[in-house]
Design an enzyme around this catalytic site. Structure first.
Site, PDB file in Angstrom:
ATOM      1  CB  ALA A  15      46.457  37.171  56.342  1.00  0.00           C
TER       2      ALA A  15
ATOM      3  N   GLY B 284      46.890  39.232  61.072  1.00  0.00           N
ATOM      4  CA  GLY B 284      47.169  37.818  61.321  1.00  0.00           C
ATOM      5  C   GLY B 284      48.447  37.599  62.118  1.00  0.00           C
TER       6      GLY B 284
ATOM      7  CD  GLU C 213      43.668  37.789  63.502  1.00  0.00           C
ATOM      8  OE1 GLU C 213      44.246  37.811  62.391  1.00  0.00           O
ATOM      9  OE2 GLU C 213      42.446  37.777  63.617  1.00  0.00           O
TER      10      GLU C 213
ATOM     11  CD  GLU D 141      43.004  42.203  60.832  1.00  0.00           C
ATOM     12  OE1 GLU D 141      42.941  43.171  61.620  1.00  0.00           O
ATOM     13  OE2 GLU D 141      43.530  41.125  61.140  1.00  0.00           O
TER      14      GLU D 141
HETATM   15  N1  CAA Z   1      50.660  41.076  52.877  1.00  0.00           N
HETATM   16  C1  CAA Z   1      51.415  41.076  51.762  1.00  0.00           C
HETATM   17  N2  CAA Z   1      52.503  41.850  51.614  1.00  0.00           N
HETATM   18  C2  CAA Z   1      52.841  42.652  52.648  1.00  0.00           C
HETATM   19  C3  CAA Z   1      52.102  42.707  53.830  1.00  0.00           C
HETATM   20  C4  CAA Z   1      50.968  41.857  53.934  1.00  0.00           C
HETATM   21  N3  CAA Z   1      50.222  41.784  55.053  1.00  0.00           N
HETATM   22  N4  CAA Z   1      52.674  43.604  54.659  1.00  0.00           N
HETATM   23  C5  CAA Z   1      53.743  44.099  54.009  1.00  0.00           C
HETATM   24  N5  CAA Z   1      53.846  43.520  52.793  1.00  0.00           N
HETATM   25  C6  CAA Z   1      54.837  43.788  51.756  1.00  0.00           C
HETATM   26  C7  CAA Z   1      54.612  45.132  51.074  1.00  0.00           C
HETATM   27  O1  CAA Z   1      53.635  45.012  50.061  1.00  0.00           O
HETATM   28  C8  CAA Z   1      55.984  45.425  50.548  1.00  0.00           C
HETATM   29  O2  CAA Z   1      56.203  44.652  49.385  1.00  0.00           O
HETATM   30  P1  CAA Z   1      56.795  45.354  48.045  1.00  0.00           P
HETATM   31  O3  CAA Z   1      58.196  45.737  48.451  1.00  0.00           O
HETATM   32  O4  CAA Z   1      56.747  44.268  47.042  1.00  0.00           O
HETATM   33  O5  CAA Z   1      55.940  46.546  47.759  1.00  0.00           O
HETATM   34  C9  CAA Z   1      56.915  44.845  51.627  1.00  0.00           C
HETATM   35  O6  CAA Z   1      56.121  43.914  52.356  1.00  0.00           O
HETATM   36  C10 CAA Z   1      57.408  45.903  52.597  1.00  0.00           C
HETATM   37  O7  CAA Z   1      56.282  46.591  53.118  1.00  0.00           O
HETATM   38  P2  CAA Z   1      56.155  48.186  53.127  1.00  0.00           P
HETATM   39  O8  CAA Z   1      56.890  48.771  51.973  1.00  0.00           O
HETATM   40  O9  CAA Z   1      54.716  48.517  53.231  1.00  0.00           O
HETATM   41  O10 CAA Z   1      56.956  48.497  54.477  1.00  0.00           O
HETATM   42  P3  CAA Z   1      56.767  49.758  55.428  1.00  0.00           P
HETATM   43  O11 CAA Z   1      57.900  49.699  56.392  1.00  0.00           O
HETATM   44  O12 CAA Z   1      56.582  51.023  54.638  1.00  0.00           O
HETATM   45  O13 CAA Z   1      55.381  49.509  56.197  1.00  0.00           O
HETATM   46  C11 CAA Z   1      53.774  48.167  57.427  1.00  0.00           C
HETATM   47  C12 CAA Z   1      55.255  48.432  57.103  1.00  0.00           C
HETATM   48  C13 CAA Z   1      53.203  49.339  58.223  1.00  0.00           C
HETATM   49  C14 CAA Z   1      53.716  46.892  58.263  1.00  0.00           C
HETATM   50  C15 CAA Z   1      52.984  47.992  56.104  1.00  0.00           C
HETATM   51  O14 CAA Z   1      53.663  47.046  55.290  1.00  0.00           O
HETATM   52  C16 CAA Z   1      51.574  47.504  56.290  1.00  0.00           C
HETATM   53  O15 CAA Z   1      50.709  48.259  56.660  1.00  0.00           O
HETATM   54  N6  CAA Z   1      51.340  46.189  55.998  1.00  0.00           N
HETATM   55  C17 CAA Z   1      50.017  45.621  56.027  1.00  0.00           C
HETATM   56  C18 CAA Z   1      49.532  45.383  57.445  1.00  0.00           C
HETATM   57  C19 CAA Z   1      48.127  44.812  57.411  1.00  0.00           C
HETATM   58  O16 CAA Z   1      47.198  45.411  56.938  1.00  0.00           O
HETATM   59  N7  CAA Z   1      47.962  43.597  57.998  1.00  0.00           N
HETATM   60  C20 CAA Z   1      46.687  42.927  58.055  1.00  0.00           C
HETATM   61  C21 CAA Z   1      46.561  41.985  56.908  1.00  0.00           C
HETATM   62  S1  CAA Z   1      44.926  41.277  56.764  1.00  0.00           S
HETATM   63  C22 CAA Z   1      44.910  40.001  57.880  1.00  0.00           C
HETATM   64  O17 CAA Z   1      45.868  39.750  58.577  1.00  0.00           O
HETATM   65  C23 CAA Z   1      43.616  39.225  57.941  1.00  0.00           C
HETATM   66  C24 CAA Z   1      43.525  38.291  59.106  1.00  0.00           C
HETATM   67  O18 CAA Z   1      43.065  38.662  60.156  1.00  0.00           O
HETATM   68  C25 CAA Z   1      43.884  36.909  58.969  1.00  0.00           C
END
Ligand code: CAA
Length: 264
Positions: free
Chosen positions: A71, A115, A118, A138
């Site tokens: 998400a 998400g 999911e 998360e």
């Molecule tokens: N939401 C918003 N933006 C996201 C995102 C997310 N879930 N995941 C990645 N992005 C964005 C980053 O902020 C980044 O944007 P900027 O260039 O503007 O900074 C861009 O995508 C590229 O991401 P990274 O630079 O972080 O890329 P990476 O290759 O270094 O890392 C990754 C990849 C390991 C997937 C890392 O992006 C990450 O950990 N993302 C978050 C994963 C996460 O925590 N997901 C759970 C979300 S909460 C949820 O989903 C709740 C639910 O159950 C419904």
């Protein structure tokens, strides 16, 4: 059916047996993070898919790098409890994927996190590229899965693995995901989408009535007891003896030819 966050393409390669929809999540700058706009678009795509009798299977995919990284954290970060409660966050549009009556295959390359994982689990089955990585991270954000992860992942992989994934936030690679039953198969990355399309064509060629009833029945296994599930299956199975497709399918076998299903 096309939008900017979900690109759709209709593939007519089932030899006259209807069409397949390829729906591609398209927020490359955010690794396909699932924001409200994207989920609303996906909702509309699924409505169109369900209404069009010619469309027989939908593939939901992302990019090579990410199916979806979860998400949208940037969209969620400022929201309060009352915001998400009032707008019915997640329930309002995400559950449309799980309620779709026609088949959906998740084709996962790269990250399927939070998400994203999911969303893939809401589909009927997951085909993974060898690059796929699944996780429920998360906990690292100070929250927990909110789109069914604690329930669906546990049903897929059992308590111990689900608990470990959700409490540590670690990622699982494609081989582990196949071993524990999260994905149905791992495919080579080189021809990944082409191979997924072949699977979708196989699904699309069947009787759509039989496909929909089978899907409904397997999903019922997650909702009820074994004896009620078997009773439900038996009723649907009996009802299939009223379809032209049952008569045609069995006649085709006896006459040693391909069936010509009409979805009637
Ligand atoms: N939401 C918003 N933006 C996201 C995102 C997310 N879930 N995941 C990645 N992005 C964005 C980053 O902020 C980044 O944007 P900027 O260039 O503007 O900074 C861009 O995508 C590229 O991401 P990274 O630079 O972080 O890329 P990476 O290759 O270094 O890392 C990754 C990849 C390991 C997937 C890392 O992006 C990450 O950990 N993302 C978050 C994963 C996460 O925590 N997901 C759970 C979300 S909460 C949820 O989903 C709740 C639910 O159950 C419904």
């Amino acid at each position: 059916m096309a939008g900017k966050n979900v690109i759709t393409e209709t593939l007519d390669n089932t030899n006259g047996n209807g069409s397949i929809v390829l729906a591609t999540l398209n927020r490359p700058d955010a690794l396909n993070a699932l924001n409200d706009e994207l989920m609303d678009e996906l909702f509309t795509v699924l409505d169109g898919y369900e209404k069009d009798d010619d469309l027989r299977c939908l593939i939901l995919t992302g990019s090579d790098k990410a199916f979806a990284a979860g998400a949208d954290i940037k969209q969620m970060q400022p929201k309060s409890y009352m915001d998400v409660y009032k707008e019915d966050f997640i329930s309002r549009n995400w559950e449309r994927v799980a309620s779709c009556r026609k088949p959906i295959i998740a084709a996962v390359s790269g990250y399927a996190l939070g998400g994203g994982c999911e969303l893939a689990m809401m589909c009927d089955f997951i085909l993974a590229s060898e690059t796929a990585k699944f996780g429920q991270p998360e906990i690292n954000l100070g929250v927990m899965p909110g789109a069914g992860g604690s329930q669906r992942l546990t049903r897929f992989v059992g308590k111990s693995k689900a608990m470990e994934m959700c409490l540590t936030g670690r990622m699982m690679d494609a081989d582990e995901a196949e071993r524990v039953g999260l994905v149905s198969r791992v495919l080579k990355k080189e021809n990944f989408l082409a191979e997924v399309v072949e699977v979708a064509i196989t699904v699309a060629k069947k009787s759509l009535i039989a496909t929909m009833m089978t899907k409904e029945c397997i999903n019922r296994a997650y909702e009820t007891t074994l004896s009620e599930g078997i009773r439900f299956e038996r009723r649907l199975f009996h009802s299939m003896f009223s379809t032209a497709d049952k008569t045609e399918g069995m006649a085709a076998f006896i006459e040693k030819r391909d069936p010509d299903f009409t979805d009637e």
